[in-house]
Design a protein around this motif. Structure first.
Motif, PDB file in Angstrom:
ATOM      1  N   ARG A   1       0.846  -1.181   0.000  1.00 60.93           N
ATOM      2  CA  ARG A   1       0.000   0.000   0.000  1.00 60.93           C
ATOM      3  C   ARG A   1       0.884   1.234   0.000  1.00 60.93           C
ATOM      4  NH1 ARG A   1      -2.110  -3.632   3.463  1.00 60.93           N
ATOM      5  NH2 ARG A   1      -1.055  -2.689   5.263  1.00 60.93           N
ATOM      6  N   GLY A   2       0.704   2.103  -0.981  1.00 62.94           N
ATOM      7  CA  GLY A   2       1.491   3.325  -1.062  1.00 62.94           C
ATOM      8  C   GLY A   2       2.101   3.511  -2.437  1.00 62.94           C
ATOM      9  N   GLU A   3       2.738   4.668  -2.618  1.00 67.65           N
ATOM     10  CA  GLU A   3       3.420   4.958  -3.870  1.00 67.65           C
ATOM     11  C   GLU A   3       4.771   4.238  -3.907  1.00 67.65           C
ATOM     12  OE1 GLU A   3       2.168   6.699  -6.397  1.00 67.65           O
ATOM     13  OE2 GLU A   3       0.298   6.864  -5.232  1.00 67.65           O
ATOM     14  N   PRO A   4       5.345   4.031  -5.109  1.00 66.79           N
ATOM     15  CA  PRO A   4       6.686   3.432  -5.183  1.00 66.79           C
ATOM     16  C   PRO A   4       7.703   4.280  -4.413  1.00 66.79           C
ATOM     17  CG  PRO A   4       5.648   3.403  -7.326  1.00 66.79           C
ATOM     18  CD  PRO A   4       4.752   4.229  -6.444  1.00 66.79           C
ATOM     19  N   ILE A   5       8.632   3.613  -3.731  1.00 70.68           N
ATOM     20  CA  ILE A   5       9.631   4.319  -2.929  1.00 70.68           C
ATOM     21  C   ILE A   5      10.889   3.474  -2.849  1.00 70.68           C
ATOM     22  CG2 ILE A   5       8.823   3.339  -0.729  1.00 70.68           C
ATOM     23  CD1 ILE A   5       9.454   6.054   0.560  1.00 70.68           C
ATOM     24  N   THR A   6      12.044   4.138  -2.832  1.00 71.17           N
ATOM     25  CA  THR A   6      13.338   3.458  -2.697  1.00 71.17           C
ATOM     26  C   THR A   6      13.967   3.827  -1.364  1.00 71.17           C
ATOM     27  OG1 THR A   6      13.726   3.418  -5.082  1.00 71.17           O
ATOM     28  CG2 THR A   6      15.648   3.168  -3.654  1.00 71.17           C
ATOM     29  N   VAL A   7      14.423   2.816  -0.643  1.00 68.87           N
ATOM     30  CA  VAL A   7      15.083   2.997   0.651  1.00 68.87           C
ATOM     31  C   VAL A   7      16.429   2.296   0.596  1.00 68.87           C
ATOM     32  CG1 VAL A   7      14.906   2.652   3.133  1.00 68.87           C
ATOM     33  CG2 VAL A   7      12.835   3.017   1.790  1.00 68.87           C
ATOM     34  N   VAL A   8      17.470   2.951   1.100  1.00 62.62           N
ATOM     35  CA  VAL A   8      18.822   2.389   1.122  1.00 62.62           C
ATOM     36  C   VAL A   8      19.143   1.935   2.542  1.00 62.62           C
ATOM     37  CG1 VAL A   8      21.262   2.804   0.660  1.00 62.62           C
ATOM     38  CG2 VAL A   8      19.506   3.903  -0.771  1.00 62.62           C
ATOM     39  N   LEU A   9      19.429   0.652   2.699  1.00 59.97           N
ATOM     40  CA  LEU A   9      19.672   0.085   4.023  1.00 59.97           C
ATOM     41  C   LEU A   9      20.974  -0.690   4.061  1.00 59.97           C
ATOM     42  CD1 LEU A   9      16.147  -1.441   4.787  1.00 59.97           C
ATOM     43  CD2 LEU A   9      17.043   0.720   5.636  1.00 59.97           C
ATOM     44  N   ASN A  10      21.500  -0.874   5.273  1.00 59.41           N
ATOM     45  CA  ASN A  10      22.536  -1.870   5.496  1.00 59.41           C
ATOM     46  C   ASN A  10      21.855  -3.239   5.433  1.00 59.41           C
ATOM     47  OD1 ASN A  10      24.130  -3.847   7.048  1.00 59.41           O
ATOM     48  ND2 ASN A  10      25.447  -2.134   7.561  1.00 59.41           N
ATOM     49  N   GLY A  11      22.207  -4.047   4.446  1.00 56.99           N
ATOM     50  CA  GLY A  11      21.527  -5.321   4.231  1.00 56.99           C
ATOM     51  C   GLY A  11      21.632  -6.269   5.408  1.00 56.99           C
ATOM     52  N   HIS A  12      22.764  -6.253   6.100  1.00 57.14           N
ATOM     53  CA  HIS A  12      22.931  -7.120   7.260  1.00 57.14           C
ATOM     54  C   HIS A  12      21.969  -6.710   8.373  1.00 57.14           C
ATOM     55  CE1 HIS A  12      26.287  -9.252   5.574  1.00 57.14           C
ATOM     56  NE2 HIS A  12      27.048  -8.170   5.506  1.00 57.14           N
ATOM     57  N   TYR A  13      21.791  -5.404   8.555  1.00 59.25           N
ATOM     58  CA  TYR A  13      20.878  -4.937   9.598  1.00 59.25           C
ATOM     59  C   TYR A  13      19.453  -5.408   9.325  1.00 59.25           C
ATOM     60  CZ  TYR A  13      24.523  -1.743  11.348  1.00 59.25           C
ATOM     61  OH  TYR A  13      25.665  -1.199  11.881  1.00 59.25           O
ATOM     62  N   LEU A  14      19.020  -5.315   8.079  1.00 64.15           N
ATOM     63  CA  LEU A  14      17.673  -5.754   7.742  1.00 64.15           C
ATOM     64  C   LEU A  14      17.537  -7.266   7.910  1.00 64.15           C
ATOM     65  CD1 LEU A  14      14.850  -5.232   6.690  1.00 64.15           C
ATOM     66  CD2 LEU A  14      15.753  -5.343   4.354  1.00 64.15           C
ATOM     67  N   ASP A  15      18.528  -8.012   7.486  1.00 61.96           N
ATOM     68  CA  ASP A  15      18.498  -9.468   7.620  1.00 61.96           C
ATOM     69  C   ASP A  15      18.371  -9.880   9.084  1.00 61.96           C
ATOM     70  OD1 ASP A  15      18.720 -12.199   6.849  1.00 61.96           O
ATOM     71  OD2 ASP A  15      20.856 -12.146   7.343  1.00 61.96           O
ATOM     72  N   GLU A  16      19.147  -9.262   9.966  1.00 64.25           N
ATOM     73  CA  GLU A  16      19.093  -9.599  11.387  1.00 64.25           C
ATOM     74  C   GLU A  16      17.768  -9.188  12.011  1.00 64.25           C
ATOM     75  OE1 GLU A  16      23.789  -9.469  12.685  1.00 64.25           O
ATOM     76  OE2 GLU A  16      22.660  -7.592  12.643  1.00 64.25           O
ATOM     77  N   ALA A  17      17.213  -8.060  11.570  1.00 66.22           N
ATOM     78  CA  ALA A  17      15.932  -7.614  12.107  1.00 66.22           C
ATOM     79  C   ALA A  17      14.809  -8.573  11.737  1.00 66.22           C
ATOM     80  CB  ALA A  17      15.612  -6.212  11.597  1.00 66.22           C
ATOM     81  N   LEU A  18      14.922  -9.243  10.593  1.00 69.15           N
ATOM     82  CA  LEU A  18      13.900 -10.190  10.148  1.00 69.15           C
ATOM     83  C   LEU A  18      14.055 -11.565  10.799  1.00 69.15           C
ATOM     84  CD1 LEU A  18      13.987  -9.333   6.341  1.00 69.15           C
ATOM     85  CD2 LEU A  18      12.046  -8.904   7.882  1.00 69.15           C
ATOM     86  N   GLN A  19      15.232 -11.866  11.317  1.00 68.36           N
ATOM     87  CA  GLN A  19      15.532 -13.224  11.798  1.00 68.36           C
ATOM     88  C   GLN A  19      14.567 -13.736  12.868  1.00 68.36           C
ATOM     89  OE1 GLN A  19      19.570 -13.730  13.061  1.00 68.36           O
ATOM     90  NE2 GLN A  19      19.274 -15.842  13.703  1.00 68.36           N
ATOM     91  N   PRO A  20      14.140 -12.923  13.851  1.00 66.26           N
ATOM     92  CA  PRO A  20      13.232 -13.461  14.881  1.00 66.26           C
ATOM     93  C   PRO A  20      11.827 -13.773  14.376  1.00 66.26           C
ATOM     94  CG  PRO A  20      14.411 -11.525  15.696  1.00 66.26           C
ATOM     95  CD  PRO A  20      14.612 -11.571  14.210  1.00 66.26           C
TER      96      PRO A  20
END
Length: 407
Positions: free
Chosen positions: A353-372
């Motif tokens: 839901r929403g308009e297209p958007i690009t976000v730049v992240l540290n990939g490791h940080y996102l991976d660890e946040a998803l792990q639990p």
């Protein structure tokens, strides 16, 4: 001839009396306990005793303990033994000797300042510290909480990844545990990401919130007024202590007791006691960075996104692990670039839901946040340069925030 014959008989009798308290223990259990204790024994110490493991025989058990001055760990293993005095055994040598044993059972016999080790056809002797030497340990504190070990682990384990490893981060080098009458909360942050886990306490859990200790007050009209009772208690446990605590907690159903006093936490179960110094102070207002408004929301299956992240990170810049995520209707495009090439992958979204958007992240940080999380995750996006909130739609107790990179 009579005198010569009688003397060996007396010596044999004395040796037999000492050997009646021989400790027999399962080799695997001994190795496992010494392996865990070795993580608490320091490499160097001003106090020689801290380079040793304290060994205390009791009726039907063997108690082993280690301490580095900040954390104390005590483990109890079943054994054929009778109660006896505590002796200090060189930790590194004891672990090496035990690790080399191939037999199922180990016999430990203390004679004077020597411990005789026998297992199968193997025999050796280890020199002990003098009798009476002690290993300082501290397991004192007031009752705070009694609950199943699995409940404690389920709160602490999901947030530990966000604890800072940097010394200059001070209070953020530990995770904050908050105890309420009916629930627990664990929080960790390193300034770039935030993890929060809330868990209701099960029926039968006991909580005792300690009242504030007497402190020096200024000479004012309110100086003699009683302190307001606490409705909750928050304290920060160092990351290293959290790791060791999680490693030594018993099976899920076994109860554990948390004891607290200012500056120290004790966790005790039937066969384990662990205590640690706490970091001074508590977290500042950690919920302030969590956005209240969002321009887009994406729901995605966790495992496909994590697998795509790992593949994309192979070609990402090693210095910052940058991954560009472009969200749009039905999909998210992951892209990375480094000195040796580019990586790109598209992952289908469950909903957007929403308009297209690009976000730049540290990939490791996102991976660890998803792990639990298991199954699905919801990513609430507040803008290209604003923090992203990550939640599990089927487990509202967990929340994570990742701050985008500035480019």
């Amino acid at each position: 001839m009579v005198a010569v014959l009688e003397r060996p008989q007396e010596e044999a009798h004395a040796t037999t009396e000492v050997a009646t308290n021989t400790m027999k223990v399962d080799a695997k259990e001994l190795k496992r306990a010494l392996g865990r204790l070795a993580r608490v024994v320091p490499n160097r110490a001003n106090e020689l005793a801290r380079l040793h493991v304290a060994l205390t025989p009791s009726d039907g058990a063997l108690v082993l303990a280690a301490s580095d001055g900040e954390s104390d760990l005590e483990l109890t293993v079943a054994a054929e033994a009778k109660a006896g005095p505590t002796r200090l055994v060189p930790a590194a040598l004891f672990q090496q000797v035990a690790g080399a044993i191939a037999a199922d059972t180990v016999s430990l016999t203390v004679v004077g300042d020597v411990m005789k080790v026998a297992a199968g056809g193997f025999k050796t002797e280890i020199y002990l510290m003098e009798e009476g030497e002690e290993l300082p340990r501290d397991f004192t504190g007031e009752h705070l909480l009694t609950a199943p070990a699995g409940e404690i682990a389920s709160v602490l384990k999901p947030v530990i990844y966000a604890v800072s490893n940097e010394q200059y981060r001070a209070i953020f080098r530990g995770a904050q545990l908050e105890v309420y009458p009916d629930r627990l909360r664990a929080v960790a942050t390193d300034g770039f990401r935030l993890a929060i886990m809330d868990r209701d306490l099960p029926e039968g859990a006991r909580v005792t919130i300690p009242q504030p200790e007497d402190e020096d007050t200024e000479d004012t009209e309110d100086a003699d007024a009683p302190a307001a009772p606490r409705e909750s208690l928050a304290f920060v446990v160092p990351k290293r202590s959290l790791i060791e605590l999680l490693r030594n907690l018993p099976e899920d159903g076994d109860p554990v007791e948390l004891r607290f006093r200012r500056g120290r936490l004790v966790v005790a179960s039937e066969r384990m006691r662990f205590s640690t110094s706490l970091l001074e102070g508590v977290y500042p207002d950690y919920e302030r960075p969590i956005p209240n408004e969002y321009v887009a929301t994406a729901e995605v299956r966790v495992e496909p996104l994590r697998e795509a992240l790992r593949r994309t990170l192979v070609l990402a810049d090693a210095a910052n692990a940058r991954v560009d995520l472009t969200f749009e209707e039905g999909r998210v495009r992951l892209a990375s670039a480094g000195d040796y090439g580019r990586g790109e992958e598209v992952v289908e979204l469950v909903a957007y839901r929403g308009e297209p958007i690009t976000v730049v992240l540290n990939g490791h940080y996102l991976d660890e946040a998803l792990q639990p999380l298991e199954g699905a995750a919801r990513l609430d996006i507040s803008g290209p340069q604003s923090p992203i909130l990550i939640e599990g739609p089927f487990d509202p107790g967990y929340r994570a925030v990742v701050v985008p990179m500035r480019v």
